[in-house]
Enzyme design. Structure first.
Site, PDB file in Angstrom:
ATOM      1  CE  LYS A  34      82.792  39.855  10.223  1.00 28.25           C
ATOM      2  NZ  LYS A  34      83.871  40.273  11.149  1.00 28.25           N
ATOM      3  CG  ASP A  58      83.849  43.378   8.352  1.00 24.10           C
ATOM      4  OD1 ASP A  58      83.789  44.482   8.943  1.00 24.10           O
ATOM      5  OD2 ASP A  58      84.454  42.394   8.812  1.00 24.10           O
ATOM      6  CB  ALA A  79      77.468  47.742  12.271  1.00 23.95           C
ATOM      7  CB  SER A  82      76.316  45.403  21.099  1.00 24.74           C
ATOM      8  OG  SER A  82      75.695  44.127  21.143  1.00 24.74           O
ATOM      9  CB  THR A 121      76.234  53.087  24.614  1.00 29.72           C
ATOM     10  OG1 THR A 121      75.909  52.705  25.941  1.00 29.72           O
ATOM     11  CG2 THR A 121      77.760  53.089  24.490  1.00 29.72           C
ATOM     12  CG  ASP A 122      73.635  54.889  29.072  1.00 31.73           C
ATOM     13  OD1 ASP A 122      74.211  53.849  28.686  1.00 31.73           O
ATOM     14  OD2 ASP A 122      72.634  54.873  29.815  1.00 31.73           O
ATOM     15  CD  GLU A 123      77.484  50.006  28.664  1.00 31.17           C
ATOM     16  OE1 GLU A 123      78.657  49.620  28.683  1.00 31.17           O
ATOM     17  OE2 GLU A 123      76.523  49.240  28.548  1.00 31.17           O
ATOM     18  CE1 TYR A 148      79.214  48.301  22.921  1.00 32.19           C
ATOM     19  CE2 TYR A 148      78.592  48.922  25.157  1.00 32.19           C
ATOM     20  CZ  TYR A 148      78.346  48.936  23.792  1.00 32.19           C
ATOM     21  OH  TYR A 148      77.249  49.610  23.305  1.00 32.19           O
ATOM     22  CE  LYS A 152      78.786  52.276  20.288  1.00 31.36           C
ATOM     23  NZ  LYS A 152      78.307  52.019  18.894  1.00 31.36           N
ATOM     24  NE  ARG A 271      78.656  42.809  32.505  1.00 32.15           N
ATOM     25  CZ  ARG A 271      77.629  43.375  31.854  1.00 32.15           C
ATOM     26  NH1 ARG A 271      77.380  44.666  31.962  1.00 32.15           N
ATOM     27  NH2 ARG A 271      76.841  42.635  31.102  1.00 32.15           N
ATOM     28  CG  HIS A 274      78.182  45.036  37.225  1.00 35.43           C
ATOM     29  ND1 HIS A 274      77.383  44.107  37.847  1.00 35.43           N
ATOM     30  CD2 HIS A 274      77.396  45.645  36.308  1.00 35.43           C
ATOM     31  CE1 HIS A 274      76.176  44.149  37.329  1.00 35.43           C
ATOM     32  NE2 HIS A 274      76.150  45.093  36.395  1.00 35.43           N
TER      33      HIS A 274
HETATM   34  P1  NAD Z   1      73.549  43.786  18.380  1.00 32.22           P
HETATM   35  O1  NAD Z   1      74.781  43.105  18.865  1.00 32.22           O
HETATM   36  O2  NAD Z   1      72.223  43.176  18.634  1.00 32.22           O
HETATM   37  O3  NAD Z   1      73.654  44.030  16.804  1.00 32.22           O
HETATM   38  C1  NAD Z   1      74.836  44.424  16.171  1.00 32.22           C
HETATM   39  C2  NAD Z   1      74.707  44.130  14.680  1.00 32.22           C
HETATM   40  O4  NAD Z   1      75.911  44.586  14.031  1.00 32.22           O
HETATM   41  C3  NAD Z   1      74.562  42.646  14.357  1.00 32.22           C
HETATM   42  O5  NAD Z   1      73.528  42.450  13.421  1.00 32.22           O
HETATM   43  C4  NAD Z   1      75.917  42.266  13.772  1.00 32.22           C
HETATM   44  O6  NAD Z   1      75.852  41.208  12.814  1.00 32.22           O
HETATM   45  C5  NAD Z   1      76.354  43.585  13.145  1.00 32.22           C
HETATM   46  N1  NAD Z   1      77.819  43.682  13.009  1.00 32.22           N
HETATM   47  C6  NAD Z   1      78.746  43.440  13.962  1.00 32.22           C
HETATM   48  N2  NAD Z   1      79.989  43.623  13.460  1.00 32.22           N
HETATM   49  C7  NAD Z   1      79.824  44.013  12.171  1.00 32.22           C
HETATM   50  C8  NAD Z   1      80.726  44.364  11.136  1.00 32.22           C
HETATM   51  N3  NAD Z   1      82.065  44.352  11.327  1.00 32.22           N
HETATM   52  N4  NAD Z   1      80.225  44.730   9.939  1.00 32.22           N
HETATM   53  C9  NAD Z   1      78.882  44.736   9.724  1.00 32.22           C
HETATM   54  N5  NAD Z   1      77.985  44.402  10.655  1.00 32.22           N
HETATM   55  C10 NAD Z   1      78.450  44.049  11.871  1.00 32.22           C
HETATM   56  O7  NAD Z   1      73.634  45.252  18.996  1.00 32.22           O
HETATM   57  P2  NAD Z   1      72.482  46.247  19.465  1.00 32.22           P
HETATM   58  O8  NAD Z   1      72.175  45.992  20.895  1.00 32.22           O
HETATM   59  O9  NAD Z   1      71.404  46.245  18.468  1.00 32.22           O
HETATM   60  O10 NAD Z   1      73.263  47.642  19.393  1.00 32.22           O
HETATM   61  C11 NAD Z   1      73.283  48.386  18.177  1.00 32.22           C
HETATM   62  C12 NAD Z   1      73.999  49.693  18.415  1.00 32.22           C
HETATM   63  O11 NAD Z   1      73.338  50.421  19.430  1.00 32.22           O
HETATM   64  C13 NAD Z   1      75.446  49.533  18.876  1.00 32.22           C
HETATM   65  O12 NAD Z   1      76.221  50.528  18.242  1.00 32.22           O
HETATM   66  C14 NAD Z   1      75.381  49.764  20.370  1.00 32.22           C
HETATM   67  O13 NAD Z   1      76.588  50.280  20.850  1.00 32.22           O
HETATM   68  C15 NAD Z   1      74.261  50.781  20.446  1.00 32.22           C
HETATM   69  N6  NAD Z   1      73.516  50.823  21.715  1.00 32.22           N
HETATM   70  C16 NAD Z   1      72.935  49.688  22.213  1.00 32.22           C
HETATM   71  C17 NAD Z   1      72.168  49.763  23.370  1.00 32.22           C
HETATM   72  C18 NAD Z   1      71.461  48.552  23.924  1.00 32.22           C
HETATM   73  O14 NAD Z   1      70.811  48.655  24.965  1.00 32.22           O
HETATM   74  N7  NAD Z   1      71.521  47.385  23.297  1.00 32.22           N
HETATM   75  C19 NAD Z   1      72.021  50.999  24.037  1.00 32.22           C
HETATM   76  C20 NAD Z   1      72.657  52.138  23.512  1.00 32.22           C
HETATM   77  C21 NAD Z   1      73.378  52.036  22.339  1.00 32.22           C
HETATM   78  O1  TDX Z   2      72.496  37.414  33.215  1.00 26.72           O
HETATM   79  C1  TDX Z   2      72.678  38.604  33.497  1.00 26.72           C
HETATM   80  N1  TDX Z   2      72.462  39.031  34.774  1.00 26.72           N
HETATM   81  C2  TDX Z   2      72.628  40.329  35.160  1.00 26.72           C
HETATM   82  O2  TDX Z   2      72.415  40.662  36.343  1.00 26.72           O
HETATM   83  C3  TDX Z   2      73.104  39.575  32.496  1.00 26.72           C
HETATM   84  C4  TDX Z   2      73.358  39.148  31.070  1.00 26.72           C
HETATM   85  C5  TDX Z   2      73.244  40.891  32.897  1.00 26.72           C
HETATM   86  N2  TDX Z   2      73.030  41.257  34.185  1.00 26.72           N
HETATM   87  C6  TDX Z   2      73.130  42.675  34.570  1.00 26.72           C
HETATM   88  C7  TDX Z   2      74.346  43.420  34.087  1.00 26.72           C
HETATM   89  C8  TDX Z   2      73.807  44.835  33.934  1.00 26.72           C
HETATM   90  O3  TDX Z   2      73.804  45.501  35.193  1.00 26.72           O
HETATM   91  O4  TDX Z   2      72.017  43.325  33.927  1.00 26.72           O
HETATM   92  C9  TDX Z   2      72.368  44.641  33.482  1.00 26.72           C
HETATM   93  C10 TDX Z   2      72.166  44.729  31.979  1.00 26.72           C
HETATM   94  O5  TDX Z   2      73.130  43.891  31.362  1.00 26.72           O
HETATM   95  P1  TDX Z   2      73.301  43.811  29.766  1.00 26.72           P
HETATM   96  O6  TDX Z   2      72.017  43.411  29.141  1.00 26.72           O
HETATM   97  O7  TDX Z   2      74.515  42.994  29.478  1.00 26.72           O
HETATM   98  O8  TDX Z   2      73.492  45.347  29.381  1.00 26.72           O
HETATM   99  P2  TDX Z   2      74.595  46.463  29.770  1.00 26.72           P
HETATM  100  O9  TDX Z   2      75.887  45.853  30.147  1.00 26.72           O
HETATM  101  O10 TDX Z   2      73.934  47.418  30.714  1.00 26.72           O
HETATM  102  O11 TDX Z   2      74.787  47.141  28.317  1.00 26.72           O
HETATM  103  C11 TDX Z   2      73.641  47.374  27.465  1.00 26.72           C
HETATM  104  O12 TDX Z   2      73.240  48.725  27.500  1.00 26.72           O
HETATM  105  C12 TDX Z   2      74.114  49.663  26.943  1.00 26.72           C
HETATM  106  C13 TDX Z   2      73.951  46.974  26.030  1.00 26.72           C
HETATM  107  O13 TDX Z   2      74.337  45.599  25.990  1.00 26.72           O
HETATM  108  C14 TDX Z   2      75.008  47.845  25.437  1.00 26.72           C
HETATM  109  O14 TDX Z   2      75.230  47.512  24.067  1.00 26.72           O
HETATM  110  C15 TDX Z   2      74.555  49.281  25.545  1.00 26.72           C
HETATM  111  O15 TDX Z   2      75.586  50.130  25.131  1.00 26.72           O
END
Ligand code: NAD
Ligand code: TDX
Length: 332
Positions: A34, A58, A79, A82, A121-123, A148, A152, A271, A274
């Site tokens: 999207k 979407d 998607a 997140s 996610t592990d969350e 969030y 998930k 947070r 948290h």
């Molecule tokens: P991100 O927010 O960087 O990317 C999400 C993407 O999805 C974006 O490009 C956004 O435009 C698209 N999107 C959002 N809503 C949409 C919709 N309605 N239709 C189509 N596209 C849409 O997220 P990320 O960190 O890359 O996470 C990707 C996946 O991995 C998620 O499912 C998240 O739960 C999972 N995940 C993330 C982490 C992490 O550490 N970031 C860890 C474990 C799992």
């Molecule tokens: O400015 C900050 N300072 C800080 O201390 C931010 C943005 C975060 N934090 C802390 C919060 C968390 O303990 O850092 C840790 C990581 O934060 P995030 O990057 O927001 O990640 P988290 O909330 O752990 O979630 C991430 O991992 C699991 C991804 O965003 C999720 O999409 C995924 O599912």
């Protein structure tokens, strides 16, 4: 050769996966994204047009989703909304995309009998005490904390129900925290790297004692390809690389790697709700499917990530001021 539909392929982990697929397989890819605030077309720059196509749309829109799922050999569903902090501010888009979007894709996969892999996610498992000797396994009960993570968890349960009730050919993976290139500056590691590059002090929530289990996004991608190739339908696989670090240590390492004093950070408002600690036991994926991570050394993976942000300011600069203004309004 297969044709993959990658939802969210212009986001952080999705775009890393598309790059990985292009360099490690001969598959072709359609990205459905999207392009929300988190999606960036530029994350797919440089990839061969004959193998990758971007459809802007979407995942909650059946008219867009259905023909793309029909044309794919497999759907890899990244998607999502997140970011935990955003979900505390405005949960509604999380319900729409994470729940209704996953439902919409599952219904198409069911109609067209398309292989489906759900990225999670592990969350979903909640959090652990700092001194708990146990880590999350596939048997850990669901106990999500934030809007969030609860959406998930809900999406995972929809996938399980569609497997059992309708015979959808699906697998699920739950991964720990990813780091690497193309991650939005709202997230912890890129926020602190770009703060340092801008001369702003890194911001740690609370006392910085919370623990995350870091894995490089490229290792996440290789694990997903392994599951697509060898995973057993209906099964869940936890993905992790034994990368537990407390947030304060990560910030200190970023400061050290960029030549700053290691105490040059601020403690800011915590947070709400948290999660204290995440930790993954990925024995099942390693022993049953033979996967191993390749980024063993966090410090060198982090140094390479810092180099990427230094070299790609044009990719992140347009979003930086808005993100910092949002955090500042919350005392973070
Ligand atoms: P991100 O927010 O960087 O990317 C999400 C993407 O999805 C974006 O490009 C956004 O435009 C698209 N999107 C959002 N809503 C949409 C919709 N309605 N239709 C189509 N596209 C849409 O997220 P990320 O960190 O890359 O996470 C990707 C996946 O991995 C998620 O499912 C998240 O739960 C999972 N995940 C993330 C982490 C992490 O550490 N970031 C860890 C474990 C799992
Ligand atoms: O400015 C900050 N300072 C800080 O201390 C931010 C943005 C975060 N934090 C802390 C919060 C968390 O303990 O850092 C840790 C990581 O934060 P995030 O990057 O927001 O990640 P988290 O909330 O752990 O979630 C991430 O991992 C699991 C991804 O965003 C999720 O999409 C995924 O599912």
């Amino acid at each position: 050769m297969s044709h993959l539909l990658v939802t969210g392929g212009a986001g952080f982990i999705g775009s890393n996966f598309v790059h990985h697929v292009l360099s490690h397989t001969d598959h072709t890819v359609t990205v459905l994204d999207k392009l929300t605030y988190a999606g960036n077309r530029a994350s797919l720059d440089g990839l061969p047009e004959e193998r990758v196509r971007l459809v802007v749309g979407d995942i909650t829109d059946t008219a867009v989703v259905d023909p793309l799922v029909a044309a794919a050999d497999a759907v890899v569903h990244y998607a999502a909304e997140s970011h935990n902090d955003n979900s505390l501010h405005d949960p509604r888009p999380f319900l729409d995309t994470n729940i209704i979007g996953t439902y919409t894709l599952l219904e198409s996969a069911r109609r067209h009998e398309t292989r489906f892999h759900h990225i999670s996610t592990d969350e979903v498992y909640g959090d652990l005490e700092l001194d708990d000797p146990d880590r999350f396994t596939e048997q850990t009960p669901y106990n999500p904390s934030s809007p969030y993570s609860s959406t998930k968890a809900g999406s995972d349960l929809l996938v399980r129900a569609w497997v059992r009730s309708f015979g959808v050919q699906a697998t699920i993976s739950n991964c720990s925290n990813n780091y690497g290139p193309y991650q939005h500056v709202e997230k912890f590691i890129p926020r602190q790297i770009t703060n340092v590059l801008r001369g702003i002090r890194p911001k740690l929530y609370g006392k910085g004692e919370n623990v995350r289990d870091w894995i490089h996004a490229d290792d996440h991608s290789s694990a997903v390809l392994t599951i697509l190739d060898k995973g057993v339908i209906g099964e869940t696989y936890l993905i992790g690389a034994d990368g537990e670090k407390d947030n304060k240590s990560v910030v200190e390492l970023i400061l050290q790697l960029t030549g700053r004093p290691t105490d040059a950070y601020d403690l800011v408002t915590d947070r709400p709700g948290h999660d204290l600690r995440y930790a993954i036991d990925s024995t099942k994926l390693r022993s049953e499917l033979g996967w191993t991570p390749t980024y063993g050394d966090f410090a060198s993976g982090l140094a390479a990530t810092i180099d990427w942000y230094r070299a790609n300011e044009a990719w992140w600069a347009p979003t930086k001021d808005g993100v910092e203004a949002f955090y500042a309004s919350k005392g973070q």
